[in-house]
Enzyme design. Structure first.
Site, PDB file in Angstrom:
ATOM      1  N   ARG A   1     -10.683   2.872  -3.496  1.00 55.41           N
ATOM      2  CA  ARG A   1      -9.585   3.474  -4.113  1.00 55.41           C
ATOM      3  C   ARG A   1      -8.695   2.516  -4.827  1.00 55.41           C
ATOM      4  O   ARG A   1      -8.432   1.416  -4.125  1.00 55.41           O
ATOM      5  CB  ARG A   1      -8.500   4.233  -3.241  1.00 55.41           C
ATOM      6  CG  ARG A   1      -7.420   4.631  -3.691  1.00 55.41           C
ATOM      7  CD  ARG A   1      -6.798   5.774  -2.812  1.00 55.41           C
ATOM      8  NE  ARG A   1      -5.356   5.875  -3.333  1.00 55.41           N
ATOM      9  CZ  ARG A   1      -4.117   5.596  -3.124  1.00 55.41           C
ATOM     10  NH1 ARG A   1      -3.859   4.857  -2.108  1.00 55.41           N
ATOM     11  NH2 ARG A   1      -3.152   5.988  -3.798  1.00 55.41           N
TER      12      ARG A   1
ATOM     13  N   HIS B   1       0.297   4.226  -9.665  1.00 60.50           N
ATOM     14  CA  HIS B   1       0.914   3.495  -8.557  1.00 60.50           C
ATOM     15  C   HIS B   1       2.058   2.608  -8.814  1.00 60.50           C
ATOM     16  O   HIS B   1       1.842   1.458  -8.877  1.00 60.50           O
ATOM     17  CB  HIS B   1      -0.391   2.905  -7.881  1.00 60.50           C
ATOM     18  CG  HIS B   1      -0.046   2.498  -6.408  1.00 60.50           C
ATOM     19  ND1 HIS B   1      -0.990   3.021  -5.393  1.00 60.50           N
ATOM     20  CD2 HIS B   1       0.778   1.821  -5.800  1.00 60.50           C
ATOM     21  CE1 HIS B   1      -0.315   2.522  -4.227  1.00 60.50           C
ATOM     22  NE2 HIS B   1       0.587   1.799  -4.229  1.00 60.50           N
TER      23      HIS B   1
ATOM     24  N   GLU C   1       2.530   8.509  -4.186  1.00 57.35           N
ATOM     25  CA  GLU C   1       3.666   8.490  -2.951  1.00 57.35           C
ATOM     26  C   GLU C   1       5.162   8.900  -3.896  1.00 57.35           C
ATOM     27  O   GLU C   1       5.859   7.969  -4.250  1.00 57.35           O
ATOM     28  CB  GLU C   1       3.936   7.230  -2.294  1.00 57.35           C
ATOM     29  CG  GLU C   1       2.887   6.924  -1.549  1.00 57.35           C
ATOM     30  CD  GLU C   1       3.106   5.645  -0.571  1.00 57.35           C
ATOM     31  OE1 GLU C   1       4.031   4.958  -1.031  1.00 57.35           O
ATOM     32  OE2 GLU C   1       2.397   5.514   0.354  1.00 57.35           O
TER      33      GLU C   1
ATOM     34  N   ASN D   1      -1.207   9.171   2.868  1.00 59.78           N
ATOM     35  CA  ASN D   1      -0.853   7.865   3.231  1.00 59.78           C
ATOM     36  C   ASN D   1      -0.040   7.889   4.502  1.00 59.78           C
ATOM     37  O   ASN D   1       1.186   8.598   4.571  1.00 59.78           O
ATOM     38  CB  ASN D   1      -0.014   7.034   2.113  1.00 59.78           C
ATOM     39  CG  ASN D   1      -0.920   6.509   0.716  1.00 59.78           C
ATOM     40  OD1 ASN D   1      -1.983   6.888   0.785  1.00 59.78           O
ATOM     41  ND2 ASN D   1      -0.354   5.840  -0.126  1.00 59.78           N
TER      42      ASN D   1
ATOM     43  N   TYR E   1       1.472   5.479   7.883  1.00 59.08           N
ATOM     44  CA  TYR E   1       1.651   4.469   8.704  1.00 59.08           C
ATOM     45  C   TYR E   1       2.133   4.422  10.200  1.00 59.08           C
ATOM     46  O   TYR E   1       1.732   3.802  10.824  1.00 59.08           O
ATOM     47  CB  TYR E   1       2.394   3.319   8.063  1.00 59.08           C
ATOM     48  CG  TYR E   1       1.391   2.803   6.489  1.00 59.08           C
ATOM     49  CD1 TYR E   1       0.430   1.861   6.923  1.00 59.08           C
ATOM     50  CD2 TYR E   1       1.575   3.097   5.409  1.00 59.08           C
ATOM     51  CE1 TYR E   1      -0.050   1.524   5.594  1.00 59.08           C
ATOM     52  CE2 TYR E   1       0.798   3.178   4.262  1.00 59.08           C
ATOM     53  CZ  TYR E   1       0.086   2.093   4.344  1.00 59.08           C
ATOM     54  OH  TYR E   1      -0.756   1.698   3.376  1.00 59.08           O
TER      55      TYR E   1
ATOM     56  N   GLU F   1      -4.653   5.706   2.555  1.00 54.86           N
ATOM     57  CA  GLU F   1      -3.981   4.586   3.005  1.00 54.86           C
ATOM     58  C   GLU F   1      -3.695   4.694   4.371  1.00 54.86           C
ATOM     59  O   GLU F   1      -3.148   5.676   4.888  1.00 54.86           O
ATOM     60  CB  GLU F   1      -2.814   4.253   2.044  1.00 54.86           C
ATOM     61  CG  GLU F   1      -3.101   3.545   0.908  1.00 54.86           C
ATOM     62  CD  GLU F   1      -1.609   3.265   0.150  1.00 54.86           C
ATOM     63  OE1 GLU F   1      -0.568   2.750   0.805  1.00 54.86           O
ATOM     64  OE2 GLU F   1      -1.480   3.220  -0.949  1.00 54.86           O
TER      65      GLU F   1
HETATM   66  C1  GBH Z   1       2.450   2.103   0.551  1.00 56.81           C
HETATM   67  O1  GBH Z   1       3.505   2.613   0.779  1.00 56.81           O
HETATM   68  C2  GBH Z   1       2.030   1.760  -0.733  1.00 56.81           C
HETATM   69  O2  GBH Z   1       1.091   2.932  -1.390  1.00 56.81           O
HETATM   70  C3  GBH Z   1       1.267   0.406  -0.682  1.00 56.81           C
HETATM   71  O3  GBH Z   1       1.397   0.173  -2.318  1.00 56.81           O
HETATM   72  C4  GBH Z   1       2.077  -0.496   0.072  1.00 56.81           C
HETATM   73  O4  GBH Z   1       1.470  -1.583  -0.035  1.00 56.81           O
HETATM   74  C5  GBH Z   1       1.705  -0.017   1.449  1.00 56.81           C
HETATM   75  O5  GBH Z   1       2.204   1.332   1.749  1.00 56.81           O
HETATM   76  C6  GBH Z   1       2.608  -0.911   2.573  1.00 56.81           C
HETATM   77  O6  GBH Z   1       3.613  -0.919   2.483  1.00 56.81           O
HETATM   78  O7  GBH Z   1      12.444  -0.034   5.389  1.00 56.81           O
HETATM   79  O8  GBH Z   1      12.328   2.223   6.446  1.00 56.81           O
HETATM   80  O9  GBH Z   1      13.411   1.523   4.440  1.00 56.81           O
HETATM   81  C7  GBH Z   1       4.277   2.992   2.031  1.00 56.81           C
HETATM   82  C8  GBH Z   1       5.693   3.299   1.704  1.00 56.81           C
HETATM   83  C9  GBH Z   1       7.760   2.364   1.224  1.00 56.81           C
HETATM   84  C10 GBH Z   1       7.121   2.577   3.287  1.00 56.81           C
HETATM   85  C11 GBH Z   1       8.993   1.558   1.532  1.00 56.81           C
HETATM   86  C12 GBH Z   1       7.953   1.632   3.757  1.00 56.81           C
HETATM   87  C13 GBH Z   1      10.472   1.055   3.558  1.00 56.81           C
HETATM   88  C14 GBH Z   1      10.977   1.793   4.682  1.00 56.81           C
HETATM   89  N1  GBH Z   1       6.750   2.193   1.934  1.00 56.81           N
HETATM   90  N2  GBH Z   1       9.231   1.820   2.983  1.00 56.81           N
HETATM   91  S1  GBH Z   1      12.351   1.420   5.415  1.00 56.81           S
END
Ligand code: GBH
Length: 483
Positions: free
Chosen positions: A83, A129, A176, A316, A318, A386
């Protein structure tokens, strides 16, 4: 079945597909090559380096020049899928519907797609993106002008479908939308960096941005279905991110409701409109009032007609957080429905072990619950577009390559998918690890490393980490176990 458990290597369906993911600005580099136009990320990282750890992605992984090597490498992991995203300003340097198309930009992606197919790897292509052509920001502030953006995005999508659609079977419109709306147009931590301090209208702008994305997505789905799908036979959808939320105090009904409402605000915002073809969730309407835009009856009709055309739910995911209902009055640009989120609950219990990024903790049980939440609400096949983590101490190459923490994270999250499939009946079709290689982590620059391949950003040498071989072997045995 929490993080303390050992990895069980539970089975996955024999036709389950696995792969890796990247995004153009994070890996390509080649900032001035091939006639590429500037994007808002080029501007943001150069003009406001204090907001990106002092770093930009002019070179990044130099994937633009090392693409064949990278495809060879990923094929040694036996991936089924890759992807990646297209850089809009590489394809149309000034971005707009009357602007020139770059043959060189098209040629790069042609070569990438052909290379993948020669290696038997399926391309899954994201149109957007986060790297909006700078010219479209200069002309009309990008997402803030719904009609202009939508017309330009439809044009760009049509160019991509007609040039690449004979070989691409899976399309993603936006990566996202929540992050584009909230982080880029309210918190300001991502380009173009709108925020309160800059005097932008953070009460309404993020919701306008979301509105633009929803309508642009629906229009492109409709256009793909009528102009391309009959001959190209591919599928299309969007990728939504979101944490799972547990109540801060599980005895407190307000926190239980807050956890559920937090997911409605995060995921329902885009999921209900796009996949169910209806108005914004009632909870959002009630809380945001006139801050939230309205759909005309034709627009609702478009959403209704296109909802069924989305072929999958791109997820996505995490981590998991705790949600706590606040009672003090919120700020007038509050976007959470007055909820505070964090990694520790009312008993002082942490949601899971910390990774190298503060917001990301290992919490596989929350992942399984989110899969169930999404399945129950949308009944769409799910693809994990993701999932991954950055490990502590990866500055040290040896630590990075012997990444046992990441292998365990992957193992536990894959076990969670297996349980969701076989015990809960959720239809999960595939899993793409974030990321193929260490890359430019947006506001965090080259600090956190998410790759299953280590990249030395001085020499640009690639070295597979243990997790690359772990995933290769784990998918092999999990898929055999089910057949
Ligand atoms: C994804 O975003 C993206 O699609 C990718 O490009 C990126 O590299 C990957 O994840 C890893 O980060 O500190 O609580 O304010 C995930 C979305 C946006 C999640 C910013 C974490 C900060 C959270 N991310 N966010 S906070």
């Amino acid at each position: 079945a929490g993080y303390h458990e050992r990895v069980q290597e539970l089975p996955l369906p024999s036709n389950f597909s696995w792969g890796t993911a990247t995004a153009a600005y994070q890996v390509e580099g080649g900032a001035d090559q091939g006639g590429k136009g500037k994007s808002i990320w080029d501007t943001f990282s150069h003009l406001q380096p204090s907001r990106t750890n002092g770093e930009h992605a002019d070179v990044a992984c130099d994937h633009y020049n090392r693409m064949p090597e990278d495809v060879d490498l990923m094929s040694t992991f036996d991936v089924d899928v890759y992807r990646f995203s297209l850089s809009w300003s590489r394809i149309i340097p000034f971005g707009g519907r009357k602007d020139a198309i770059s043959d060189e930009g098209i040629a790069f992606y042609d070569k990438l797609i052909n290379n993948l197919l020669e290696h038997n790897i399926e391309p899954v292509v994201t149109l957007y993106h986060w790297d909006l052509p700078q010219a479209l920001y200069d002309r009309y502030h990008g997402f803030l002008d719904t009609d202009e953006f939508r017309a330009d995005f439809i044009h760009y999508a049509r160019v991509c479908f007609s040039r690449f659609g004979d070989r691409v079977r899976k399309w993603v419109t936006f990566n996202e939308p929540y992050i584009i709306s909230i982080f880029a147009h309210l918190n300001g931590t991502l380009a173009p960096g709108h925020c309160r301090e800059q005097g932008t209208d953070t009460k309404t702008e993020p919701w306008r941005v979301g509105h633009t994305i929803i309508l642009s997505h629906a229009s492109v789905v409709q256009m793909y279905a009528s102009e391309f799908q009959p001959t190209q036979e591919g599928s299309i959808s969007i990728v939504l991110n979101g944490h799972f939320y547990e109540p801060f105090n599980p005895q407190n009904q307000a926190d239980i409701d807050a956890a559920e409402r937090r997911m409605v605000f995060y995921i329902g915002w885009f999921g209900d409109t796009i996949f169910l073809g209806q108005d914004y969730p009632i909870a959002m309407r009630e809380y945001l009032g006139t801050r939230l835009p309205t759909f005309t009856s034709e627009e609702i009709e478009l959403l209704r007609q296109t909802a069924q055309l989305n072929a999958f739910y791109g997820m996505n995911h995490y981590s998991t957080k705790y949600a706590r209902q606040l009672t003090d009055p919120p700020t007038d640009d509050d976007w959470t429905s007055n909820i505070e989120e964090g990694p520790v609950n009312s008993d002082g219990l942490e949601i899971g072990p910390a990774s190298a990024q503060q917001w990301l903790r290992v919490a596989p049980e929350g992942f399984r619950k989110l899969l169930n939440w999404v399945w129950k609400r949308y009944r769409l096949p799910v693809i994990i577009t993701e999932n991954g983590c950055p490990c502590i101490g990866e500055k040290d190459v040896q630590v990075a390559i012997n990444d046992t923490f990441r292998q365990r994270y992957f193992g536990l999250y894959l076990d969670a998918i297996s349980r969701a499939i076989y015990q809960d009946g959720v239809d999960v079709k595939g899993y793409y690890a974030w990321s193929l290689m260490d890359n430019y982590e947006w506001a965090a620059g080259y600090g956190p490393r998410y790759g299953i391949v280590h990249v030395d950003f001085e020499t640009l040498k690639r070295t597979p980490k243990g997790s690359a071989w772990y995933l290769r072997d784990s998918f092999k045995s999990r898929r055999q176990a089910s057949s």
